[in-house]
Write a protein that holds these residues in place. Structure first.
Motif, PDB file in Angstrom:
ATOM      1  N   MET A   9       0.824  -1.200   0.000  1.00 32.10           N
ATOM      2  CA  MET A   9       0.000   0.000   0.000  1.00 32.10           C
ATOM      3  C   MET A   9       0.862   1.255   0.000  1.00 32.10           C
ATOM      4  SD  MET A   9      -2.963   1.097   2.739  1.00 32.10           S
ATOM      5  CE  MET A   9      -1.774   1.182   4.076  1.00 32.10           C
ATOM      6  N   ASP A  61      -0.509   2.813  -6.279  1.00 30.13           N
ATOM      7  CA  ASP A  61      -1.625   3.746  -6.354  1.00 30.13           C
ATOM      8  C   ASP A  61      -2.934   3.002  -6.097  1.00 30.13           C
ATOM      9  OD1 ASP A  61       0.157   5.810  -7.230  1.00 30.13           O
ATOM     10  OD2 ASP A  61       0.033   4.978  -9.254  1.00 30.13           O
ATOM     11  N   THR A  62      -3.024   1.812  -6.666  1.00 30.91           N
ATOM     12  CA  THR A  62      -4.218   0.974  -6.541  1.00 30.91           C
ATOM     13  C   THR A  62      -3.784  -0.408  -6.083  1.00 30.91           C
ATOM     14  OG1 THR A  62      -5.382   2.146  -8.314  1.00 30.91           O
ATOM     15  CG2 THR A  62      -6.161  -0.073  -7.788  1.00 30.91           C
ATOM     16  N   ASP A 102      -8.214  -1.626  -2.537  1.00 30.45           N
ATOM     17  CA  ASP A 102      -8.979  -0.702  -3.369  1.00 30.45           C
ATOM     18  C   ASP A 102      -9.961  -1.471  -4.241  1.00 30.45           C
ATOM     19  OD1 ASP A 102      -7.654   1.754  -2.551  1.00 30.45           O
ATOM     20  OD2 ASP A 102      -5.904   0.951  -3.578  1.00 30.45           O
ATOM     21  N   LEU A 133      -9.176   8.588  -7.946  1.00 28.61           N
ATOM     22  CA  LEU A 133      -8.032   9.209  -7.275  1.00 28.61           C
ATOM     23  C   LEU A 133      -7.709  10.575  -7.874  1.00 28.61           C
ATOM     24  CD1 LEU A 133      -5.581   6.151  -6.912  1.00 28.61           C
ATOM     25  CD2 LEU A 133      -7.074   7.133  -5.155  1.00 28.61           C
ATOM     26  N   GLU A 179      -6.894  12.550  -4.427  1.00 29.31           N
ATOM     27  CA  GLU A 179      -6.255  11.531  -3.599  1.00 29.31           C
ATOM     28  C   GLU A 179      -4.992  10.976  -4.257  1.00 29.31           C
ATOM     29  OE1 GLU A 179      -5.615   8.924  -0.373  1.00 29.31           O
ATOM     30  OE2 GLU A 179      -6.823  10.746  -0.594  1.00 29.31           O
ATOM     31  N   THR A 198      -2.248  13.149  -3.172  1.00 26.58           N
ATOM     32  CA  THR A 198      -2.079  12.978  -1.721  1.00 26.58           C
ATOM     33  C   THR A 198      -1.349  11.680  -1.410  1.00 26.58           C
ATOM     34  OG1 THR A 198      -4.097  14.234  -1.268  1.00 26.58           O
ATOM     35  CG2 THR A 198      -3.297  12.777   0.476  1.00 26.58           C
ATOM     36  N   ARG A 199      -1.756  10.602  -2.082  1.00 27.34           N
ATOM     37  CA  ARG A 199      -1.117   9.305  -1.838  1.00 27.34           C
ATOM     38  C   ARG A 199       0.357   9.335  -2.222  1.00 27.34           C
ATOM     39  NH1 ARG A 199      -4.817   3.925  -2.962  1.00 27.34           N
ATOM     40  NH2 ARG A 199      -6.578   4.552  -1.666  1.00 27.34           N
ATOM     41  N   ARG A 200       0.634   9.872  -3.376  1.00 32.04           N
ATOM     42  CA  ARG A 200       2.030   9.872  -3.833  1.00 32.04           C
ATOM     43  C   ARG A 200       2.896  10.757  -2.940  1.00 32.04           C
ATOM     44  NH1 ARG A 200       3.281   8.420 -10.023  1.00 32.04           N
ATOM     45  NH2 ARG A 200       1.893   6.620 -10.140  1.00 32.04           N
ATOM     46  N   ARG A 257       2.369  11.309   0.232  1.00 29.24           N
ATOM     47  CA  ARG A 257       2.544  10.560   1.480  1.00 29.24           C
ATOM     48  C   ARG A 257       3.563   9.441   1.302  1.00 29.24           C
ATOM     49  NH1 ARG A 257      -2.414   9.368   2.191  1.00 29.24           N
ATOM     50  NH2 ARG A 257      -2.419   7.224   1.437  1.00 29.24           N
ATOM     51  N   HIS A 258       3.521   8.764   0.164  1.00 29.44           N
ATOM     52  CA  HIS A 258       4.478   7.695  -0.093  1.00 29.44           C
ATOM     53  C   HIS A 258       5.910   8.221  -0.127  1.00 29.44           C
ATOM     54  CE1 HIS A 258       1.143   5.128  -2.226  1.00 29.44           C
ATOM     55  NE2 HIS A 258       0.976   5.227  -0.913  1.00 29.44           N
TER      56      HIS A 258
END
Length: 315
Positions: free
Chosen positions: A155, A159-160, A185, A246, A251, A254-256, A258-259
């Motif tokens: 995760m 991305d998915t 997801d 996303l 999102e 945001t996800r990238r 955070r990663h």
């Protein structure tokens, strides 16, 4: 710019393979290559494929590769296999199953070992994904070994994330116990021609009613039969639908972000640990270890003293 970096950016498959070898073996040029590649990454779609052993993940990935190639999509695969206790390398089970694509220039497959990462993904996995991104793969599939922490760690890269289950294996209960519901997801019920498919789908739907009843994204459930390629268009359609969600909600960014932040902390943690370990092995801490082994001192006090000494040397 390093020669290997130039080769990767030019689409040279041997350059990409060489870079991943440098990463796995921690060659001196590793960091330079990764630093130079970073500005050329962030374009590929990163799809995690995880789930319990025996769910048919590798066969599913093999079929999905075939479908994506019919859509003229280039594919990279990082398959995280168990590490051999003898050679330290990956056991290559996934590479064996994906030989159908060995001669396809639009497919790059690499098996990597977990390399002592406490059941999770090797810290090298993210770097290998970055190489394939810079190399020009449109989609990168990250298939985990399917046990332990790796199911959760994917995760932090993808991305998915698709969680693969199969009927009759008790998968749904184990998935929910392990917290997989939180990272999925989408769910894939593979081997959907087997008895118990309906029951498994109902169980997953019921758990989604409890866990995702007010979530902005409810993970869809897709049925596939990877032995004859059924369900691949539906699977990819749901992946694309999630990717669109996303993007529209913000999102994705945001996800990238955070990663990337988590990656910085992972690198700091890994390098501090390696330096501390080297100091313990070569810095005259044998006495502390021997005292603990003889039960003359508790391990907590010894660890605190070793860290204090090491920290004093580095400040």
């Amino acid at each position: 710019m390093h020669e290997i970096t130039r080769r990767i950016l030019a689409g040279d498959v041997r350059g990409a393979a060489r870079a991943i070898t440098c990463i796995e073996n921690d060659y001196p040029e590793r960091d330079q290559i990764l630093k130079e590649l970073f500005p050329h990454t962030g374009r590929a779609k990163l799809i995690g494929i995880t789930g319990t052993p025996g769910a048919g993940k590798s066969s599913l990935v093999d079929c999905l590769i075939g479908y994506l190639r019919t859509q003229n999509i280039t594919v990279g695969v990082v398959a995280v296999d168990p590490t051999s206790p003898f050679t330290g390398g990956a056991l290559l089970g996934d590479r064996v199953r994906m030989q159908n694509h060995a001669l396809d220039k639009g497919v790059f497959i690499r098996s990597m070992g977990t390399r002592g990462s406490l059941g999770g993904l090797s810290t090298n996995t993210r770097d290998a994904v970055r190489v394939l991104d810079a190399y020009g793969c449109d989609v990168i599939l990250i298939e985990t070994v399917g046990v332990g922490q790796s199911e959760l760690d994917v995760m932090g890269i993808a991305d998915t994330t698709a969680v693969v289950l199969n009927p009759g294996g008790g998968d749904s209960i184990q998935a929910f116990k392990a917290g997989i519901m939180e990272i999925a997801d989408l769910f894939v019920i593979n081997k959907a021609d087997l008895p118990g498919t309906e029951k498994l789908q109902i169980e997953v739907e019921q758990m989604l009613d409890l866990a995702k009843h007010d979530a902005p994204w409810r993970p869809p459930i897709v049925r596939t039969i990877s032995t004859d390629g059924q369900g691949m268009p539906d699977l990819w359609q749901e992946v694309e639908r999630h990717q669109q969600f996303l993007r529209e909600t913000g999102e994705a960014e945001t996800r990238r972000s955070r990663h990337l932040q988590e990656e910085v902390l992972d690198i700091v943690r890994d390098r501090l640990f390696q330096r501390l370990l080297a100091d313990i092995q070569h810095g005259g801490h044998a006495e502390e270890l021997e005292r603990v082994a003889a039960r003359d001192e508790d391990p907590y006090s010894a660890a605190e003293r070793i860290i204090s000494r090491w920290w004093g040397k580095t400040t």
